[in-house]
Design an enzyme around this catalytic site. Structure first.
Site, PDB file in Angstrom:
ATOM      1  N   ARG A 181       0.833  -1.219   0.000  1.00 22.06           N
ATOM      2  CA  ARG A 181       0.000   0.000   0.000  1.00 22.06           C
ATOM      3  C   ARG A 181       0.863   1.262   0.000  1.00 22.06           C
ATOM      4  NH1 ARG A 181      -3.691  -3.226  -1.867  1.00 22.06           N
ATOM      5  NH2 ARG A 181      -4.340  -4.802  -0.374  1.00 22.06           N
ATOM      6  N   ASN A 223       2.437  -7.694   7.783  1.00 22.38           N
ATOM      7  CA  ASN A 223       2.453  -9.041   7.194  1.00 22.38           C
ATOM      8  C   ASN A 223       3.925  -9.447   7.222  1.00 22.38           C
ATOM      9  OD1 ASN A 223      -0.334  -9.087   6.653  1.00 22.38           O
ATOM     10  ND2 ASN A 223      -0.004  -7.790   4.867  1.00 22.38           N
ATOM     11  N   LYS A 300       0.557  -8.645  13.945  1.00 22.20           N
ATOM     12  CA  LYS A 300      -0.709  -8.959  13.267  1.00 22.20           C
ATOM     13  C   LYS A 300      -0.838 -10.468  13.341  1.00 22.20           C
ATOM     14  CE  LYS A 300      -2.824  -8.774   8.622  1.00 22.20           C
ATOM     15  NZ  LYS A 300      -2.783  -8.078   7.327  1.00 22.20           N
ATOM     16  N   GLU A 304      -6.189 -12.179   8.109  1.00 27.31           N
ATOM     17  CA  GLU A 304      -5.821 -12.264   6.687  1.00 27.31           C
ATOM     18  C   GLU A 304      -4.708 -13.281   6.454  1.00 27.31           C
ATOM     19  OE1 GLU A 304      -5.056  -8.105   5.693  1.00 27.31           O
ATOM     20  OE2 GLU A 304      -7.150  -7.910   5.075  1.00 27.31           O
ATOM     21  N   LYS A 373      -7.641  -0.015  14.526  1.00 25.68           N
ATOM     22  CA  LYS A 373      -7.858   0.933  13.423  1.00 25.68           C
ATOM     23  C   LYS A 373      -8.982   1.894  13.788  1.00 25.68           C
ATOM     24  CE  LYS A 373      -6.114  -1.919   9.650  1.00 25.68           C
ATOM     25  NZ  LYS A 373      -6.277  -2.459   8.291  1.00 25.68           N
ATOM     26  N   ASP A 378     -11.887  -0.914   7.639  1.00 24.11           N
ATOM     27  CA  ASP A 378     -10.525  -0.827   7.104  1.00 24.11           C
ATOM     28  C   ASP A 378     -10.237   0.494   6.399  1.00 24.11           C
ATOM     29  OD1 ASP A 378      -8.000  -1.572   6.455  1.00 24.11           O
ATOM     30  OD2 ASP A 378      -8.537  -2.955   4.849  1.00 24.11           O
ATOM     31  N   GLU A 400      -4.748   3.339  15.392  1.00 24.07           N
ATOM     32  CA  GLU A 400      -4.023   3.117  14.134  1.00 24.07           C
ATOM     33  C   GLU A 400      -4.742   3.867  13.022  1.00 24.07           C
ATOM     34  OE1 GLU A 400      -2.585  -0.902  13.093  1.00 24.07           O
ATOM     35  OE2 GLU A 400      -3.308  -0.538  11.062  1.00 24.07           O
ATOM     36  N   GLU A 406      -4.500   4.171   0.750  1.00 20.20           N
ATOM     37  CA  GLU A 406      -4.918   2.941   0.074  1.00 20.20           C
ATOM     38  C   GLU A 406      -6.329   3.037  -0.493  1.00 20.20           C
ATOM     39  OE1 GLU A 406      -4.829  -0.410   2.734  1.00 20.20           O
ATOM     40  OE2 GLU A 406      -5.845  -1.738   1.310  1.00 20.20           O
ATOM     41  N   HIS A 534     -15.966   0.503   0.891  1.00 27.54           N
ATOM     42  CA  HIS A 534     -15.302  -0.642   0.270  1.00 27.54           C
ATOM     43  C   HIS A 534     -15.828  -0.979  -1.123  1.00 27.54           C
ATOM     44  CE1 HIS A 534     -12.266  -3.594   0.815  1.00 27.54           C
ATOM     45  NE2 HIS A 534     -12.278  -3.527   2.124  1.00 27.54           N
TER      46      HIS A 534
END
Ligand code: GCU
Length: 714
Positions: A181, A223, A300, A304, A373, A378, A400, A406, A534
């Site tokens: 991102r 990630n 994390k 995901e 977040k 998101d 966050e 993004e 989204h």
């Protein structure tokens, strides 16, 4: 004599020279000559030098180069004040003169500062002092900002201390240089050449962070890649820590939960397994041998596809506490992310973080923060605040935010994010405790937490202008300023930034600030008005794709979020739907549960509403939706006009890039508007309101567009 000559050389070396002709590299740290400076004989006639530590040496360099540049002539650097107008900096420990003044430093804590006009030996002087060297550094940047923005008062009496303890950038940077991102080029961390080559850019990064009070940097992607915990990479991270340390920026890393298997050869990563615990303890002790002031881990887990404690039927607290226990002897912390949603869950995605974390209230170790977040899903252009804020008083909750855009058009769309941050921070959680805004949850003030923090997902890359666009620098800037003090207004921050970055000319400042202030709402209007969310293209999130409904996981599909059908549009999250509203405090829940009381800008987030529903404007929902899409495009057109009128008031290089990007934004705003209207009209079957133009192309055309190489992919 020799000594004086040396100081003269030092002063000359510190005169500010822009690194490049206005290509954005200098960010807001521009020290070009200001005709109004110095304003009087009382200010900055000489700099009383101190290099008692690497941090104070950095303060001296910044002030000498900054003030010399702003005044247009080198500022004399001396060891002792010799005339009126001396500027002193440091701490009571570094300077006997500062120690002799009563400055009220007990009010500012370890990172705050005082900037005060004083009299020393009968002569006027200015003091920038902290209890620590880093406090003095922050004070120095504040002083420079006053000069840069022409706000330097004759008589200074400034006291400042940060409201949150951890003010961190989260870099989603991979070891191969790709930034997840990221829209500003490759990672600024050149892992391949570290530790032997220390790019001077690392120092400028640290300066920029320090100038807005950022005191930590998570170097690696959430990630996570376990390789970052191997000795070779720890040595590289240690080299970076060495550059950032004088600027008060601590290094943090992300921890891949399965590292004991991947690096240690263990059969499990079960957090209750003694072998796993011993592995982490040894690993953490090893990290501190490389980086003695290592900040800790960001994790994390079970989100995901990332490994985590749930893989072993343990919970988030089990995982976080295992790491926390090994970090505690070193004063390290764990930031455990609440961004979770499971592929198996049938629950509304907006509810999952609250559902998983609330039962763990009171079960986290003292050195754990849960990082949440701002919204429940998101980083959308607009979301309500996450219901976790206010719901877990025993747990420090860290905010966050996403600085990288993004979901707001990447780097080419101008969207000033401080109003988004401010909206989240100012939201009232409605809990029984007084003054229970999200900001006061996050600062720890509401529940008296010693640990508190705010994280921003960085928008920084190797592009010359750092952020991919000149105006995206403002989002990095605003994040830091709000993390220091969540009560500073987004408008004041914009004004400061514009003055420092571009110009103090009121004919420039006023319209450009106004343009910035409306820019995020413009994006909301042309992408996701009235609480929609989204609708972005699959995977890369570039452009509109509200029609997508065939992805394997339901909550990956835009259609999951907007739920448009023949009757209406929106996700019913009231008691008759998913009851996500029930996760808020009773007062807030009562408002969100009732479509009549739900703010219209969140209506479709919380409710499925008939196309013919009457809005406060008197229009039907359908007409209102189209009106917002039209308005969004119109606002971007206006932004272009505002900018074009500034030609000649800004250097040609930056002017041209902003112009070109605004043209892209207008084209893409139109595309968003047309594609969304074409799609929603195919469902609503309503005519467009009078005066609203039909989309330029057919729905099939918009559906056929593909962008396999859009940047920043996960
Ligand atoms: C978003 C983003 C991912 C990122 C994730 C996260 O889903 O698209 O790239 O990894 O957030 O915050 O962990």
């Amino acid at each position: 004599m020799k000594h004086r000559a040396l100081l003269a050389v030092l002063a000359a070396a510190f005169v500010y020279l822009p690194a490049h002709a206005e290509d954005g590299y200098d960010l807001w740290l521009r020290y070009g000559q200001q005709s109004s400076y110095p304003p009087s004989a009382e200010h900055s006639r000489e700099l009383v030098h101190s290099d008692a530590s690497p941090t104070l040496a950095a303060v001296g360099r910044e002030l000498a180069s900054g003030l010399g540049g702003l005044a247009g002539a080198p500022i004399p650097v001396v060891r002792e004040p010799s005339r009126p107008g001396a500027l002193l900096y440091g701490t009571p420990r570094s300077s006997a003169l500062i120690a002799g003044l009563s400055l009220g430093l007990e009010r500012v804590g370890p990172e705050g500062y005082v900037i005060r006009s004083v009299t020393l030996g009968g002569k006027a002087a200015t003091v920038i002092a902290g209890n620590t060297d880093v406090g003095a550094l922050y004070g120095a940047f504040h002083y420079l900002r006053l000069v840069q923005t022409r706000a330097l008062a004759q008589n200074l009496d400034i006291v400042s201390r940060p409201r949150t303890r951890l003010r961190l950038l989260n870099h989603w940077d991979n070891l191969d240089g790709h930034v997840e991102r990221g829209y500003a080029g490759q990672s600024i961390w050149d892992w391949h050449k570290l530790p032997d080559w220390l790019d001077p850019r690392y120092t400028d990064y640290a300066r920029a962070c320090a100038s807005i009070g950022i005191n930590g940097s998570v170097l690696t992607n959430v990630n996570a890649n376990a390789t970052s915990l191997t000795p070779a990479y720890l040595e590289k991270a240690a080299a970076l820590a060495g550059v950032l340390r004088p600027y008060g920026v601590r290094v943090y890393l992300t921890a891949r939960f399965s590292a004991p298997i991947e690096l240690g050869g263990l059969k499990t990563a079960d957090p209750l397994d003694p072998g796993v615990r011993a592995w982490w303890k040894a690993k953490i002790d090893e990290i501190y041998r490389y980086i003695p002031d290592f900040g800790g881990f960001l994790v994390k887990a079970n989100s995901e596809g990332q490994p985590g404690p749930q893989d072993y039927q343990r919970n988030h607290a089990d995982g976080a506490n295992m790491l926390a226990e090994a970090l505690a002897p070193h004063d390290g912390i764990v930031m455990w992310r609440a961004f979770v949603y499971a592929s198996s869950a049938t629950e509304d995605r907006a509810k999952q973080a609250h559902a998983e974390f609330l039962p763990l209230e009171g079960r986290f170790a003292k050195n754990v923060l849960v990082q949440v977040k701002n919204g429940p899903i998101d980083f959308q252009p607009r979301e309500p605040f996450s219901p976790l804020f206010g719901a877990m008083p025993k747990t420090p909750l860290m905010m966050e935010f996403q600085i990288t855009k993004e979901y707001l058009g990447f780097a080419t769309h101008l969207a000033y994010l401080a109003p988004l941050f401010e909206e989240a921070l100012d939201a009232d959680t409605g809990s029984a405790r007084k003054g229970s805004t999200v900001a006061r949850v996050v600062t720890g003030e509401l529940d008296q937490h010693e640990l508190s923090g705010m994280a921003g997902v960085a928008n920084i890359g190797a592009d010359r202008n750092w952020s991919g666009s000149h105006f995206d620098q403002a989002n990095w800037y605003a994040f830091g300023r709000l993390a220091w003090d969540p009560d500073v207004s987004s408008q004041a921050i914009a004004e400061e930034w514009v003055r420092m970055t571009f110009s103090n000319d009121p004919a420039f400042v006023q319209p450009v600030v106004e343009m910035m202030m409306g820019s995020r709402e413009a994006v909301v209007d042309y992408m996701t008005p009235l609480g929609l969310a989204h609708l972005m293209g699959t995977g890369h999130h570039y452009g509109p794709a509200p029609w997508v409904s065939d992805l394997s996981r339901p909550e990956w599909n835009p259609a999951y979020y907007h739920r448009a059908d023949a009757n209406g549009i929106g996700f019913e999250r009231g008691p008759k739907g998913s009851n996500a509203t029930g996760q808020y405090s009773p007062r807030v829940a009562a408002a969100f549960a009732d479509p009549k009381k739900t703010p219209e800008n969140l209506l479709l987030w919380f409710h499925h509403v008939s196309w013919d529903h009457k809005m406060s404007s008197g229009r039907t929902l359908w007409d209102e939706l189209v009106t917002h899409y039209d308005r969004g495009v119109g606002k971007v057109r206006q932004m272009r006009l505002t900018w074009e009128a500034q030609s000649g008031r800004v250097d040609a290089g930056r002017f041209a890039q902003v112009s070109a990007f605004l043209a892209i934004q207008e084209k893409e705003a139109q595309w968003w508007r047309d594609a969304c209207i074409a799609y929603f009209q195919s469902i609503s079957k309503r005519p467009l309101p009078v005066g609203s133009a039909p989309p330029a192309h057919s729905l099939d055309y918009y559906k056929s567009l593909k962008f396999p190489y859009a940047p920043g992919r996960g």
